[in-house]
Design an enzyme around this catalytic site. Structure first.
Site, PDB file in Angstrom:
ATOM      1  N   ASP A  78      55.851   1.885 -35.481  1.00  0.00           N
ATOM      2  CA  ASP A  78      56.931   2.835 -35.761  1.00  0.00           C
ATOM      3  C   ASP A  78      57.520   2.550 -37.132  1.00  0.00           C
ATOM      4  OD1 ASP A  78      58.129   0.405 -35.119  1.00  0.00           O
ATOM      5  OD2 ASP A  78      59.187   1.139 -33.374  1.00  0.00           O
ATOM      6  N   ASN A 137      67.687  -1.470 -24.418  1.00  0.00           N
ATOM      7  CA  ASN A 137      67.810  -0.276 -23.576  1.00  0.00           C
ATOM      8  C   ASN A 137      66.467   0.090 -22.936  1.00  0.00           C
ATOM      9  OD1 ASN A 137      66.347   0.732 -25.687  1.00  0.00           O
ATOM     10  ND2 ASN A 137      67.807   2.328 -26.281  1.00  0.00           N
ATOM     11  N   HIS A 139      63.550   0.446 -24.592  1.00  0.00           N
ATOM     12  CA  HIS A 139      62.601   1.196 -25.424  1.00  0.00           C
ATOM     13  C   HIS A 139      61.379   0.337 -25.771  1.00  0.00           C
ATOM     14  CE1 HIS A 139      64.763   0.095 -29.495  1.00  0.00           C
ATOM     15  NE2 HIS A 139      63.752  -0.736 -29.299  1.00  0.00           N
ATOM     16  N   GLU A 144      62.749   5.939 -26.999  1.00  0.00           N
ATOM     17  CA  GLU A 144      64.058   5.672 -26.416  1.00  0.00           C
ATOM     18  C   GLU A 144      64.127   6.237 -24.993  1.00  0.00           C
ATOM     19  OE1 GLU A 144      65.861   3.662 -27.929  1.00  0.00           O
ATOM     20  OE2 GLU A 144      66.359   4.170 -29.992  1.00  0.00           O
TER      21      GLU A 144
HETATM   22  C1  GLP Z   1      63.087  -2.319 -32.470  1.00  0.00           C
HETATM   23  C2  GLP Z   1      61.645  -1.791 -32.667  1.00  0.00           C
HETATM   24  C3  GLP Z   1      60.790  -2.218 -31.552  1.00  0.00           C
HETATM   25  C4  GLP Z   1      61.086  -3.668 -31.281  1.00  0.00           C
HETATM   26  C5  GLP Z   1      62.413  -3.774 -30.599  1.00  0.00           C
HETATM   27  C6  GLP Z   1      62.885  -5.192 -30.359  1.00  0.00           C
HETATM   28  O1  GLP Z   1      64.044  -1.344 -32.548  1.00  0.00           O
HETATM   29  N1  GLP Z   1      61.496  -0.399 -32.845  1.00  0.00           N
HETATM   30  O2  GLP Z   1      59.424  -1.989 -31.891  1.00  0.00           O
HETATM   31  O3  GLP Z   1      60.118  -4.194 -30.433  1.00  0.00           O
HETATM   32  O4  GLP Z   1      63.362  -2.984 -31.250  1.00  0.00           O
HETATM   33  O5  GLP Z   1      63.313  -5.798 -31.536  1.00  0.00           O
HETATM   34  P1  GLP Z   1      63.670  -7.336 -31.635  1.00  0.00           P
HETATM   35  O6  GLP Z   1      62.378  -8.070 -31.576  1.00  0.00           O
HETATM   36  O7  GLP Z   1      64.346  -7.502 -32.957  1.00  0.00           O
HETATM   37  O8  GLP Z   1      64.549  -7.649 -30.490  1.00  0.00           O
END
Ligand code: GLP
Length: 238
Positions: A78, A137, A139, A144
């Site tokens: 993404d 949340n 995702h 989302e």
């Molecule tokens: C982000 C990304 C995800 C990621 C998630 C967790 O918003 N879009 O691909 O896996 O949130 O992030 P983190 O590893 O910083 O907790």
């Protein structure tokens, strides 16, 4: 466009309570193993805090020449659309992995720069291994809560909780509100998935995603349907 999930040999594993260092090593080893077994494999790659140590290890192994990325294709999960380049996921992956690993520009793919990301992935033979994180949340990538299960790569408005988790409000940079993400189907079509979760803030949502009902209110719960899933977390079930 593939309409059903790939069906490799059923393999599901949930490994909990693994210290972050060991968890990162296991994920890095799985990526390295994939590359050694299939030098021209297609990887789906996440950003965020969780995979940073895994990328450091992969970078080290690549620099000491024990891992060859010359034929590997890397597909970012993404990216933000309305963000400055310095906080883009292209820059993140460049900084944390691509430069050190020597992934050539032609092998770096990002949904921001593709008209038909799913067609592009399919034209390379589909994703072999995709690493994913989970948002608080529920995702996965930027799918989302409320995303359609039948979704392919698409644009999204970020949830307020995601913006809050990813940016401090004092940030000097404009905070993005819009992103482009692989869809649920894009992720579920990967032959193998590894979900990594780090930190107690992920404990409740991971438990709900893996043991609760499959519902697009918790997009990660769809992973219960994937036939080749490994989950690694650095906490136990509560
Ligand atoms: C982000 C990304 C995800 C990621 C998630 C967790 O918003 N879009 O691909 O896996 O949130 O992030 P983190 O590893 O910083 O907790």
């Amino acid at each position: 466009m593939p309409s059903s999930y790939n069906l490799p040999r059923l393999s599901r594993e949930i490994i909990l309570d693994t210290p972050y260092e060991k968890l990162s090593l296991q994920v890095a080893q799985a990526v390295a193993e994939e590359i050694r077994q299939k030098p021209n494999c297609n990887l789906g790659l996440p950003t965020g805090r969780t995979p940073i140590r895994c990328y450091e290890l992969l970078s080290q192994w690549s620099q000491n020449k024990s891992l060859d990325w010359s034929q590997v294709k890397c597909f970012a999960l993404d990216d933000y659309i309305d963000a400055s380049e310095e906080i883009s996921f292209s820059t993140y992956l460049q900084t944390h992995l691509y430069q050190a690993a020597g992934v050539c520009p032609d092998s770096q793919f990002n949904p921001r720069f593709a008209d038909d990301y799913d067609g592009l992935i399919a034209s390379h033979g589909g994703l072999d291994l995709t690493i994913i994180g989970i948002g608080r949340n529920g995702h996965i990538a930027f799918n989302e809560p409320g995303t359609q299960e039948a979704s392919w790569t698409h644009c999204v408005w970020l949830a307020q909780s995601t913006i809050k988790d990813n940016f401090s409000q004092e940030s000097a940079l404009a905070i993005p509100k819009v992103a482009v993400t692989m869809g649920i189907q894009t992720i579920m079509n990967s032959k193998r998935l590894i979900l990594i979760a780090n930190g107690e803030s992920k404990q409740a949502i991971l438990h709900q995603a893996l043991t609760g009902p499959i519902s697009m209110e918790v997009p990660a719960s769809i992973l219960q349907k994937h036939p080749n899933l490994t989950v690694l977390a650095d906490f136990p079930w509560k």
